[in-house]
Design an enzyme around this catalytic site. Sequence first.
Site, PDB file in Angstrom:
ATOM      1  N   LYS A   1       8.915  -3.144  15.563  1.00  0.00           N
ATOM      2  CA  LYS A   1       9.324  -1.819  15.060  1.00  0.00           C
ATOM      3  C   LYS A   1      10.262  -1.144  16.058  1.00  0.00           C
ATOM      4  O   LYS A   1      11.277  -0.548  15.681  1.00  0.00           O
ATOM      5  CB  LYS A   1       8.090  -0.941  14.823  1.00  0.00           C
TER       6      LYS A   1
ATOM      7  N   ASN B   1      -8.939  -4.692   9.258  1.00  0.00           N
ATOM      8  CA  ASN B   1      -8.786  -4.370  10.678  1.00  0.00           C
ATOM      9  C   ASN B   1      -8.893  -2.876  10.913  1.00  0.00           C
ATOM     10  O   ASN B   1      -9.268  -2.435  11.990  1.00  0.00           O
ATOM     11  CB  ASN B   1      -7.378  -4.782  11.170  1.00  0.00           C
TER      12      ASN B   1
ATOM     13  N   ASP C   1      -6.679  -0.726  22.286  1.00  0.00           N
ATOM     14  CA  ASP C   1      -6.862   0.600  21.667  1.00  0.00           C
ATOM     15  C   ASP C   1      -6.588   1.710  22.675  1.00  0.00           C
ATOM     16  O   ASP C   1      -6.866   1.566  23.859  1.00  0.00           O
ATOM     17  CB  ASP C   1      -8.301   0.755  21.158  1.00  0.00           C
TER      18      ASP C   1
ATOM     19  N   TYR D   1       3.821  -6.860  17.075  1.00  0.00           N
ATOM     20  CA  TYR D   1       4.102  -6.060  15.874  1.00  0.00           C
ATOM     21  C   TYR D   1       4.836  -4.769  16.249  1.00  0.00           C
ATOM     22  O   TYR D   1       5.886  -4.434  15.695  1.00  0.00           O
ATOM     23  CB  TYR D   1       2.801  -5.726  15.132  1.00  0.00           C
TER      24      TYR D   1
ATOM     25  N   TYR E   1       0.823  -1.224   0.000  1.00  0.00           N
ATOM     26  CA  TYR E   1       0.000   0.000   0.000  1.00  0.00           C
ATOM     27  C   TYR E   1       0.857   1.275   0.000  1.00  0.00           C
ATOM     28  O   TYR E   1       0.786   2.075  -0.948  1.00  0.00           O
ATOM     29  CB  TYR E   1      -0.911  -0.049   1.239  1.00  0.00           C
TER      30      TYR E   1
ATOM     31  N   SER F   1       6.556   3.100  13.009  1.00  0.00           N
ATOM     32  CA  SER F   1       5.126   3.323  13.195  1.00  0.00           C
ATOM     33  C   SER F   1       4.894   4.103  14.480  1.00  0.00           C
ATOM     34  O   SER F   1       5.658   3.961  15.447  1.00  0.00           O
ATOM     35  CB  SER F   1       4.421   1.967  13.305  1.00  0.00           C
TER      36      SER F   1
HETATM   37  P1  NAD Z   1       1.701  -3.755   2.986  1.00  0.00           P
HETATM   38  O1  NAD Z   1       1.467  -5.077   3.643  1.00  0.00           O
HETATM   39  O2  NAD Z   1       0.706  -3.268   2.012  1.00  0.00           O
HETATM   40  O3  NAD Z   1       3.147  -3.750   2.299  1.00  0.00           O
HETATM   41  C1  NAD Z   1       4.227  -4.498   2.780  1.00  0.00           C
HETATM   42  C2  NAD Z   1       4.858  -5.203   1.584  1.00  0.00           C
HETATM   43  O4  NAD Z   1       5.966  -5.986   2.037  1.00  0.00           O
HETATM   44  C3  NAD Z   1       3.901  -6.164   0.883  1.00  0.00           C
HETATM   45  O5  NAD Z   1       3.931  -5.931  -0.505  1.00  0.00           O
HETATM   46  C4  NAD Z   1       4.429  -7.546   1.234  1.00  0.00           C
HETATM   47  O6  NAD Z   1       4.155  -8.481   0.237  1.00  0.00           O
HETATM   48  C5  NAD Z   1       5.908  -7.263   1.396  1.00  0.00           C
HETATM   49  N1  NAD Z   1       6.610  -8.208   2.267  1.00  0.00           N
HETATM   50  C6  NAD Z   1       6.244  -8.629   3.497  1.00  0.00           C
HETATM   51  N2  NAD Z   1       7.162  -9.459   3.993  1.00  0.00           N
HETATM   52  C7  NAD Z   1       8.142  -9.577   3.057  1.00  0.00           C
HETATM   53  C8  NAD Z   1       9.368 -10.295   2.979  1.00  0.00           C
HETATM   54  N3  NAD Z   1       9.758 -11.087   3.972  1.00  0.00           N
HETATM   55  N4  NAD Z   1      10.115 -10.176   1.866  1.00  0.00           N
HETATM   56  C9  NAD Z   1       9.726  -9.382   0.847  1.00  0.00           C
HETATM   57  N5  NAD Z   1       8.575  -8.678   0.865  1.00  0.00           N
HETATM   58  C10 NAD Z   1       7.800  -8.777   1.955  1.00  0.00           C
HETATM   59  O7  NAD Z   1       1.906  -2.696   4.156  1.00  0.00           O
HETATM   60  P2  NAD Z   1       1.937  -1.106   4.091  1.00  0.00           P
HETATM   61  O8  NAD Z   1       0.684  -0.618   4.704  1.00  0.00           O
HETATM   62  O9  NAD Z   1       2.323  -0.647   2.749  1.00  0.00           O
HETATM   63  O10 NAD Z   1       3.089  -0.833   5.136  1.00  0.00           O
HETATM   64  C11 NAD Z   1       4.440  -0.683   4.725  1.00  0.00           C
HETATM   65  C12 NAD Z   1       5.321  -0.593   5.952  1.00  0.00           C
HETATM   66  O11 NAD Z   1       4.869   0.484   6.774  1.00  0.00           O
HETATM   67  C13 NAD Z   1       5.279  -1.837   6.849  1.00  0.00           C
HETATM   68  O12 NAD Z   1       6.585  -2.049   7.360  1.00  0.00           O
HETATM   69  C14 NAD Z   1       4.329  -1.445   7.960  1.00  0.00           C
HETATM   70  O13 NAD Z   1       4.612  -2.133   9.154  1.00  0.00           O
HETATM   71  C15 NAD Z   1       4.604   0.035   8.095  1.00  0.00           C
HETATM   72  N6  NAD Z   1       3.468   0.801   8.648  1.00  0.00           N
HETATM   73  C16 NAD Z   1       2.244   0.728   8.031  1.00  0.00           C
HETATM   74  C17 NAD Z   1       1.173   1.428   8.569  1.00  0.00           C
HETATM   75  C18 NAD Z   1      -0.196   1.359   7.927  1.00  0.00           C
HETATM   76  O14 NAD Z   1      -1.161   1.752   8.571  1.00  0.00           O
HETATM   77  N7  NAD Z   1      -0.351   0.894   6.698  1.00  0.00           N
HETATM   78  C19 NAD Z   1       1.342   2.211   9.713  1.00  0.00           C
HETATM   79  C20 NAD Z   1       2.598   2.267  10.296  1.00  0.00           C
HETATM   80  C21 NAD Z   1       3.663   1.562   9.742  1.00  0.00           C
HETATM   81  C1  UD1 Z   2      -4.027   0.302  14.277  1.00  0.00           C
HETATM   82  C2  UD1 Z   2      -2.999  -0.514  15.021  1.00  0.00           C
HETATM   83  C3  UD1 Z   2      -1.667   0.235  15.033  1.00  0.00           C
HETATM   84  C4  UD1 Z   2      -1.247   0.592  13.606  1.00  0.00           C
HETATM   85  C5  UD1 Z   2      -2.371   1.397  12.947  1.00  0.00           C
HETATM   86  C6  UD1 Z   2      -2.078   1.769  11.527  1.00  0.00           C
HETATM   87  C7  UD1 Z   2      -4.286  -1.790  16.690  1.00  0.00           C
HETATM   88  C8  UD1 Z   2      -4.576  -1.982  18.142  1.00  0.00           C
HETATM   89  N1  UD1 Z   2      -3.457  -0.766  16.381  1.00  0.00           N
HETATM   90  O1  UD1 Z   2      -4.146   1.486  14.979  1.00  0.00           O
HETATM   91  O2  UD1 Z   2      -0.661  -0.532  15.643  1.00  0.00           O
HETATM   92  O3  UD1 Z   2      -0.042   1.347  13.633  1.00  0.00           O
HETATM   93  O4  UD1 Z   2      -3.572   0.611  12.980  1.00  0.00           O
HETATM   94  O5  UD1 Z   2      -2.030   0.623  10.731  1.00  0.00           O
HETATM   95  O6  UD1 Z   2      -4.735  -2.534  15.832  1.00  0.00           O
HETATM   96  N2  UD1 Z   2     -12.175   1.532  14.650  1.00  0.00           N
HETATM   97  C9  UD1 Z   2     -13.526   1.227  14.783  1.00  0.00           C
HETATM   98  N3  UD1 Z   2     -14.028   0.214  14.026  1.00  0.00           N
HETATM   99  C10 UD1 Z   2     -13.277  -0.507  13.151  1.00  0.00           C
HETATM  100  C11 UD1 Z   2     -11.912  -0.186  13.016  1.00  0.00           C
HETATM  101  C12 UD1 Z   2     -11.396   0.831  13.793  1.00  0.00           C
HETATM  102  O7  UD1 Z   2     -14.227   1.842  15.566  1.00  0.00           O
HETATM  103  O8  UD1 Z   2     -13.804  -1.423  12.502  1.00  0.00           O
HETATM  104  C13 UD1 Z   2     -11.633   2.654  15.431  1.00  0.00           C
HETATM  105  C14 UD1 Z   2     -10.514   2.266  16.384  1.00  0.00           C
HETATM  106  O9  UD1 Z   2     -11.018   1.914  17.641  1.00  0.00           O
HETATM  107  C15 UD1 Z   2      -9.686   3.557  16.412  1.00  0.00           C
HETATM  108  C16 UD1 Z   2      -9.878   4.151  15.012  1.00  0.00           C
HETATM  109  O10 UD1 Z   2     -11.073   3.565  14.502  1.00  0.00           O
HETATM  110  O11 UD1 Z   2     -10.208   4.456  17.343  1.00  0.00           O
HETATM  111  C17 UD1 Z   2      -8.740   3.845  14.061  1.00  0.00           C
HETATM  112  O12 UD1 Z   2      -8.518   2.441  14.051  1.00  0.00           O
HETATM  113  P1  UD1 Z   2      -7.441   1.757  13.077  1.00  0.00           P
HETATM  114  O13 UD1 Z   2      -7.654   2.217  11.694  1.00  0.00           O
HETATM  115  O14 UD1 Z   2      -7.461   0.293  13.333  1.00  0.00           O
HETATM  116  O15 UD1 Z   2      -6.050   2.382  13.547  1.00  0.00           O
HETATM  117  P2  UD1 Z   2      -5.376   2.418  15.018  1.00  0.00           P
HETATM  118  O16 UD1 Z   2      -6.266   1.919  16.052  1.00  0.00           O
HETATM  119  O17 UD1 Z   2      -4.805   3.765  15.193  1.00  0.00           O
END
Ligand code: NAD
Ligand code: UD1
Length: 343
Positions: free
Chosen positions: A152, A197, A294, A148, A11, A124
């Site tokens: 990080k 999620n 949460d 998770y 993503y 994160s």
């Molecule tokens: P994502 O799952 O869409 O992208 C991660 C990519 O890494 C995927 O394409 C997956 O196939 C690849 N991957 C996973 N394990 C691998 C491996 N062992 N070898 C090679 N490729 C591998 O996730 P994202 O939302 O794009 O997140 C990217 C990064 O940012 C992640 O490290 C995630 O933990 C971090 N992050 C994401 C969020 C969020 O809300 N999306 C928030 C905070 C941090």
């Molecule tokens: C979640 C992760 C966090 C991660 C972040 C971004 C958990 C406990 N935390 O955080 O580690 O960095 O995503 O990927 O999973 N909510 C609802 N209904 C839903 C989904 C969410 O009410 O179906 C609420 C949650 O309670 C929260 C807000 O929406 O208040 C945002 O939720 P979410 O998108 O899951 O993000 P985080 O909770 O911030």
Amino acid sequence: MVVLITGGAGYIGSHTCVELLQAGYEIIVLDNYRNSHPESLKRVEQITGRGFKVYRGDLLDEKSIEKVFIENNIEAVIHFAGLKAVGESVQIPLMYYECNINGTIKLCNVMKKYNVKNLVFSSSATVYGVPERIPISEDAALEAQSPYGRTKQMIEEILRDLYVSDQEWSIALLRYFNPIGAHESGLIGEAPNGIPNNLMPYITQVAIGKLKVLNIFGNKYPTKDGTGVRDYIHVVDLAKGHLKALEKVSSATGVEAYNLGTGKGYSVLEIVEAFEKAANIKIPYRIVEPRKGDIAICYADPSKARRELGWTAEKEIEEMCMDSWRWQSRNPNGYVEDSIVLQ
Ligand code: NAD
Ligand code: UD1
């Protein structure tokens, strides 16, 4: 400059690939498609009109990382690859520690061998755990609450130790808040496996009729309307932050953490309302028990990134909702073939 993007098909990775290509960088993607689809990278080519090399490989296989470094003149790495689902990390912690931590160590070993020491790492906001003060600044205590989050936090520490051992390294630890939205083309976006999620993909799947009702996790938090407050950031703003971080690591050595957020908090109900307005669709919801783990309120103090990287998030919540909806409505099944709906 040639930049390796691990997890580039995901993503945030795919949106960052677009920004890098449009800014003139050469990119190489390494991904095992564990949580993504090769189609996302085809769409990146479609948006930018530029081609790039893609390696299907796993970070846990050091040889497949090395192949990329042998065949290309990599100058910097943006490291997205990893597993990211909090709930799943509680169920299968060893897989999370292995993939995220070992994957990063293997990557750094190869980087060191090939003398590539510029690294931008996806951390994160989850590393802060339950924040003592809001807005959260980078010097807040780190107390991740899930396996998770701990991966990080541990990787941040490993990378700091790496710098102490060799001051030629230059590392940015980017602590993302809550990325939502999608590229304005509607061609790339977030495509979660199974039931989402996170809030925004859940809302968009309710809007499209795949899910019936949004469960709001609690309305008794000490917030403006009782629902949880978060710092939602447009994924394209987030992607642009990586370009700024790349410039920074290319110009000075060191290891620094940066919050990438907007500095504004929105409640769940405010997000539902903003989405309803942007998509012109009513989102049925019900209040259910709070989700375990949460926190009530989480938003960034993004001033360090503004000061030191020259980066600020620009897009507002309306645009985030509109772009999330455009992506979801045109790609009801994500990247599954033939899913794009022509309008
Ligand atoms: P994502 O799952 O869409 O992208 C991660 C990519 O890494 C995927 O394409 C997956 O196939 C690849 N991957 C996973 N394990 C691998 C491996 N062992 N070898 C090679 N490729 C591998 O996730 P994202 O939302 O794009 O997140 C990217 C990064 O940012 C992640 O490290 C995630 O933990 C971090 N992050 C994401 C969020 C969020 O809300 N999306 C928030 C905070 C941090
Ligand atoms: C979640 C992760 C966090 C991660 C972040 C971004 C958990 C406990 N935390 O955080 O580690 O960095 O995503 O990927 O999973 N909510 C609802 N209904 C839903 C989904 C969410 O009410 O179906 C609420 C949650 O309670 C929260 C807000 O929406 O208040 C945002 O939720 P979410 O998108 O899951 O993000 P985080 O909770 O911030």
